[in-house]
Write an enzyme that holds these catalytic residues in place. Sequence first.
Site, PDB file in Angstrom:
ATOM      1  N   ARG A 177     -15.211  -6.831  -0.065  1.00 25.72           N
ATOM      2  CA  ARG A 177     -14.316  -5.972  -0.851  1.00 25.72           C
ATOM      3  C   ARG A 177     -14.488  -6.243  -2.346  1.00 25.72           C
ATOM      4  O   ARG A 177     -14.237  -5.371  -3.170  1.00 25.72           O
ATOM      5  CB  ARG A 177     -12.851  -6.260  -0.487  1.00 25.72           C
ATOM      6  N   ARG A 181     -20.985  -9.046 -10.130  1.00 27.28           N
ATOM      7  CA  ARG A 181     -21.739  -8.277 -11.130  1.00 27.28           C
ATOM      8  C   ARG A 181     -22.468  -9.190 -12.113  1.00 27.28           C
ATOM      9  O   ARG A 181     -21.896 -10.178 -12.574  1.00 27.28           O
ATOM     10  CB  ARG A 181     -20.797  -7.363 -11.928  1.00 27.28           C
ATOM     11  N   ARG A 255      -1.166 -11.294   9.018  1.00 30.70           N
ATOM     12  CA  ARG A 255      -0.726 -12.145   7.935  1.00 30.70           C
ATOM     13  C   ARG A 255       0.409 -11.425   7.226  1.00 30.70           C
ATOM     14  O   ARG A 255       0.346 -10.209   7.006  1.00 30.70           O
ATOM     15  CB  ARG A 255      -1.898 -12.339   6.971  1.00 30.70           C
ATOM     16  N   ARG A 286      -0.945 -15.515  -5.962  1.00 31.60           N
ATOM     17  CA  ARG A 286      -1.045 -14.786  -7.230  1.00 31.60           C
ATOM     18  C   ARG A 286       0.337 -14.493  -7.779  1.00 31.60           C
ATOM     19  O   ARG A 286       1.334 -14.553  -7.052  1.00 31.60           O
ATOM     20  CB  ARG A 286      -1.858 -13.494  -7.065  1.00 31.60           C
ATOM     21  N   GLU A 309       3.408 -14.420  -4.819  1.00 33.84           N
ATOM     22  CA  GLU A 309       3.092 -14.101  -3.421  1.00 33.84           C
ATOM     23  C   GLU A 309       2.711 -15.367  -2.658  1.00 33.84           C
ATOM     24  O   GLU A 309       1.804 -16.086  -3.066  1.00 33.84           O
ATOM     25  CB  GLU A 309       1.917 -13.112  -3.348  1.00 33.84           C
ATOM     26  N   TYR A 357      -8.061  -3.018   8.027  1.00 35.31           N
ATOM     27  CA  TYR A 357      -7.713  -3.371   6.649  1.00 35.31           C
ATOM     28  C   TYR A 357      -7.946  -2.129   5.785  1.00 35.31           C
ATOM     29  O   TYR A 357      -8.882  -2.088   4.998  1.00 35.31           O
ATOM     30  CB  TYR A 357      -8.641  -4.517   6.250  1.00 35.31           C
ATOM     31  N   ASP A 359      -7.355   0.560   2.839  1.00 33.82           N
ATOM     32  CA  ASP A 359      -6.703   0.833   1.569  1.00 33.82           C
ATOM     33  C   ASP A 359      -6.014   2.190   1.657  1.00 33.82           C
ATOM     34  O   ASP A 359      -6.275   2.962   2.580  1.00 33.82           O
ATOM     35  CB  ASP A 359      -7.741   0.838   0.433  1.00 33.82           C
TER      36      ASP A 359
HETATM   37  P1  FAD Z   1       2.219   1.635   6.216  1.00 29.48           P
HETATM   38  O1  FAD Z   1       2.324   1.994   4.785  1.00 29.48           O
HETATM   39  O2  FAD Z   1       2.361   0.211   6.606  1.00 29.48           O
HETATM   40  O3  FAD Z   1       3.326   2.490   6.996  1.00 29.48           O
HETATM   41  C1  FAD Z   1       3.683   2.234   8.330  1.00 29.48           C
HETATM   42  C2  FAD Z   1       5.169   2.501   8.474  1.00 29.48           C
HETATM   43  O4  FAD Z   1       5.517   2.450   9.864  1.00 29.48           O
HETATM   44  C3  FAD Z   1       6.044   1.468   7.786  1.00 29.48           C
HETATM   45  O5  FAD Z   1       6.874   2.085   6.825  1.00 29.48           O
HETATM   46  C4  FAD Z   1       6.852   0.846   8.922  1.00 29.48           C
HETATM   47  O6  FAD Z   1       8.194   0.549   8.572  1.00 29.48           O
HETATM   48  C5  FAD Z   1       6.807   1.949   9.965  1.00 29.48           C
HETATM   49  N1  FAD Z   1       7.024   1.440  11.327  1.00 29.48           N
HETATM   50  C6  FAD Z   1       6.350   0.442  11.947  1.00 29.48           C
HETATM   51  N2  FAD Z   1       6.850   0.242  13.179  1.00 29.48           N
HETATM   52  C7  FAD Z   1       7.857   1.138  13.338  1.00 29.48           C
HETATM   53  C8  FAD Z   1       8.759   1.418  14.390  1.00 29.48           C
HETATM   54  N3  FAD Z   1       8.748   0.725  15.534  1.00 29.48           N
HETATM   55  N4  FAD Z   1       9.667   2.410  14.229  1.00 29.48           N
HETATM   56  C9  FAD Z   1       9.735   3.112  13.068  1.00 29.48           C
HETATM   57  N5  FAD Z   1       8.891   2.890  12.037  1.00 29.48           N
HETATM   58  C10 FAD Z   1       7.977   1.915  12.164  1.00 29.48           C
HETATM   59  N6  FAD Z   1      -4.065  -0.327  -0.727  1.00 29.48           N
HETATM   60  C11 FAD Z   1      -4.692   0.120  -1.845  1.00 29.48           C
HETATM   61  O7  FAD Z   1      -5.330   1.179  -1.790  1.00 29.48           O
HETATM   62  N7  FAD Z   1      -4.616  -0.576  -3.019  1.00 29.48           N
HETATM   63  C12 FAD Z   1      -3.905  -1.728  -3.135  1.00 29.48           C
HETATM   64  O8  FAD Z   1      -3.852  -2.322  -4.213  1.00 29.48           O
HETATM   65  C13 FAD Z   1      -3.224  -2.223  -1.980  1.00 29.48           C
HETATM   66  N8  FAD Z   1      -2.520  -3.369  -2.054  1.00 29.48           N
HETATM   67  C14 FAD Z   1      -1.860  -3.817  -0.935  1.00 29.48           C
HETATM   68  C15 FAD Z   1      -1.107  -4.977  -1.035  1.00 29.48           C
HETATM   69  C16 FAD Z   1      -0.394  -5.429   0.068  1.00 29.48           C
HETATM   70  C17 FAD Z   1       0.422  -6.686  -0.041  1.00 29.48           C
HETATM   71  C18 FAD Z   1      -0.459  -4.707   1.293  1.00 29.48           C
HETATM   72  C19 FAD Z   1       0.306  -5.171   2.507  1.00 29.48           C
HETATM   73  C20 FAD Z   1      -1.225  -3.560   1.393  1.00 29.48           C
HETATM   74  C21 FAD Z   1      -1.935  -3.100   0.290  1.00 29.48           C
HETATM   75  N9  FAD Z   1      -2.678  -1.928   0.338  1.00 29.48           N
HETATM   76  C22 FAD Z   1      -3.332  -1.470  -0.778  1.00 29.48           C
HETATM   77  C23 FAD Z   1      -2.827  -1.170   1.601  1.00 29.48           C
HETATM   78  C24 FAD Z   1      -1.803  -0.045   1.737  1.00 29.48           C
HETATM   79  O9  FAD Z   1      -0.510  -0.584   1.791  1.00 29.48           O
HETATM   80  C25 FAD Z   1      -2.141   0.695   3.030  1.00 29.48           C
HETATM   81  O10 FAD Z   1      -3.407   1.280   2.944  1.00 29.48           O
HETATM   82  C26 FAD Z   1      -1.176   1.813   3.357  1.00 29.48           C
HETATM   83  O11 FAD Z   1       0.147   1.363   3.294  1.00 29.48           O
HETATM   84  C27 FAD Z   1      -1.478   2.306   4.756  1.00 29.48           C
HETATM   85  O12 FAD Z   1      -0.593   3.309   5.128  1.00 29.48           O
HETATM   86  P2  FAD Z   1      -0.098   3.394   6.623  1.00 29.48           P
HETATM   87  O13 FAD Z   1       0.671   4.662   6.699  1.00 29.48           O
HETATM   88  O14 FAD Z   1      -1.216   3.184   7.553  1.00 29.48           O
HETATM   89  O15 FAD Z   1       0.852   2.120   6.864  1.00 29.48           O
HETATM   90  N1  UDP Z   2     -10.545 -13.484  -2.868  1.00 27.44           N
HETATM   91  C1  UDP Z   2     -10.708 -14.773  -3.320  1.00 27.44           C
HETATM   92  N2  UDP Z   2     -10.351 -15.097  -4.603  1.00 27.44           N
HETATM   93  C2  UDP Z   2      -9.826 -14.192  -5.455  1.00 27.44           C
HETATM   94  C3  UDP Z   2      -9.640 -12.871  -4.994  1.00 27.44           C
HETATM   95  C4  UDP Z   2     -10.005 -12.553  -3.694  1.00 27.44           C
HETATM   96  O1  UDP Z   2     -11.152 -15.632  -2.560  1.00 27.44           O
HETATM   97  O2  UDP Z   2      -9.525 -14.542  -6.597  1.00 27.44           O
HETATM   98  C5  UDP Z   2     -10.962 -13.158  -1.491  1.00 27.44           C
HETATM   99  C6  UDP Z   2      -9.831 -13.374  -0.487  1.00 27.44           C
HETATM  100  O3  UDP Z   2     -10.384 -13.828   0.727  1.00 27.44           O
HETATM  101  C7  UDP Z   2      -9.287 -11.975  -0.329  1.00 27.44           C
HETATM  102  C8  UDP Z   2     -10.544 -11.119  -0.432  1.00 27.44           C
HETATM  103  O4  UDP Z   2     -11.335 -11.799  -1.414  1.00 27.44           O
HETATM  104  O5  UDP Z   2      -8.626 -11.801   0.896  1.00 27.44           O
HETATM  105  C9  UDP Z   2     -10.310  -9.687  -0.820  1.00 27.44           C
HETATM  106  O6  UDP Z   2      -9.584  -9.653  -2.029  1.00 27.44           O
HETATM  107  P1  UDP Z   2      -8.635  -8.447  -2.396  1.00 27.44           P
HETATM  108  O7  UDP Z   2      -8.138  -8.648  -3.771  1.00 27.44           O
HETATM  109  O8  UDP Z   2      -9.327  -7.182  -2.070  1.00 27.44           O
HETATM  110  O9  UDP Z   2      -7.434  -8.667  -1.348  1.00 27.44           O
HETATM  111  P2  UDP Z   2      -6.023  -7.890  -1.254  1.00 27.44           P
HETATM  112  O10 UDP Z   2      -5.742  -7.255  -2.542  1.00 27.44           O
HETATM  113  O11 UDP Z   2      -6.169  -6.943  -0.138  1.00 27.44           O
HETATM  114  O12 UDP Z   2      -5.044  -8.965  -0.952  1.00 27.44           O
END
Ligand code: FAD
Ligand code: UDP
Length: 389
Positions: A177, A181, A255, A286, A309, A357, A359
């Site tokens: 991911r 560079r 996780r 972070r 976090e 995983y 996005d």
């Molecule tokens: P979700 O957004 O998880 O939606 C699923 C929903 O289902 C939830 O609201 C949940 O409450 C509901 N649900 C589950 N079980 C039930 C149940 N039994 N009954 C009723 N409702 C239920 N993506 C990026 O592109 N850029 C980022 O920087 C980025 N950062 C992230 C950082 C974190 C900490 C996390 C966890 C994810 C990140 N993502 C990021 C990923 C992004 O959150 C997901 O791609 C996106 O949320 C996926 O959408 P989804 O609809 O699949 O799932």
């Molecule tokens: N990672 C790392 N050091 C950093 C940033 C990322 O080792 O400073 C690794 C770590 O294993 C992480 C992965 O690279 O899970 C992907 O990073 P990303 O920022 O995409 O993770 P996310 O934003 O989904 O938590």
Amino acid sequence: DFSNVDLLIVGAGFYGATIAERVANELQKNVLLIDRRSHIGGNAYSEFDSETGIEVHRYGAHLFHTPNETVWTYLNRFTGFTDYKHRVYSTYRDQVYAMPINLGTISQFFNRRLSPAEARTLIADQAAEMAGRNPANLEEKAISLIGRPLYEAFIRGYTAKQWQTDPRDLPEHIITRLPVRYTYDNRYFNDKYEGLPVDGYAAIFERMLNHPKINIALGVDFFSLKSSLPPGLPIVYTGPIDRYFDYSEGELGWRTIDFEKETVNTGDFQGMAVMNYADETIPFTRILEFRHFNPERSYQTEKTVIVREYSRSAQRKDEPYYPIDTRQDKDVFLRYRVRAEAEVNVHFGGRLGTYRYLDMHQAIGAALKAFESRVVPHFTEGRILGGEK
Ligand code: FAD
Ligand code: UDP
């Protein structure tokens, strides 16, 4: 009463919301969209902090980026984007380095001015232990890309904290991911399109779902409803797939993150939005400082909101955020896939429903595809909604 419901969607994140929007607008069918949380938006949800006015992403920093023109065009119907470009720094042994690893990081770490060619030669030497071998896990992949010293400084400790799993048991796609560079370009993402929603994430979902054919029920758990559903009701399920089958094939590894939010009496805490902490002795991975995501807004300068976090393995009561996806998880997931194929009226989607995983742009892209390949044929030709291989 479900007599008027053509499609039940479980989960109001990007996957469920995209399907709901398409079904209502393109097929004029009635959608019931439920979420057990008190808000729409899933993990992308954000809110404006009442004390400081700063937009805070409740489930961790969400940066929108995509190479996919179709997804970009689609989402731009519901929001404008700022020109924010994500950059991340990492603290290691009391020094601050640019992430992802680029020529600046490499030169600073080795304390030498290096040309791109010199840096490539240096890293190739340091990755020599992997020469001629195919990397089989995250650690080997990282060493093949950046050599052992940089791996041990910036990746090993951070990854151990973030995944609580030996990097030799993690899949290599996690580390690919991050770009590496041999230029001074320190942008976090390579994608053509990037930005943050002009008026926040929640507004996107409100616009997507504002339709008379979409009914939303919040605070409703699918599993408290399941036994009263009419048999055969078509369902799009975006919750955890292992939970759907009552963990009968075993538990998938997820996780979770504990977000520790703090309001600090300063106009600027760390000078940027995201600071990673590579040292294993520091317990968090972070610190996010949300005001820096929106430099275009004139926020007050008395206070700032930060979030630390802390990552750990999810128990059943926790929010499952990241699929760990070890070899054992892959085996368990395959068994759930077989069971999912037998659910002819249920389509499993999204990050939790497909144990991937994803996005945001990938969740939206997958939902747009599933709408065309499963949902439209179901409603127009009577094909089964679920049961996919
Ligand atoms: P979700 O957004 O998880 O939606 C699923 C929903 O289902 C939830 O609201 C949940 O409450 C509901 N649900 C589950 N079980 C039930 C149940 N039994 N009954 C009723 N409702 C239920 N993506 C990026 O592109 N850029 C980022 O920087 C980025 N950062 C992230 C950082 C974190 C900490 C996390 C966890 C994810 C990140 N993502 C990021 C990923 C992004 O959150 C997901 O791609 C996106 O949320 C996926 O959408 P989804 O609809 O699949 O799932
Ligand atoms: N990672 C790392 N050091 C950093 C940033 C990322 O080792 O400073 C690794 C770590 O294993 C992480 C992965 O690279 O899970 C992907 O990073 P990303 O920022 O995409 O993770 P996310 O934003 O989904 O938590």
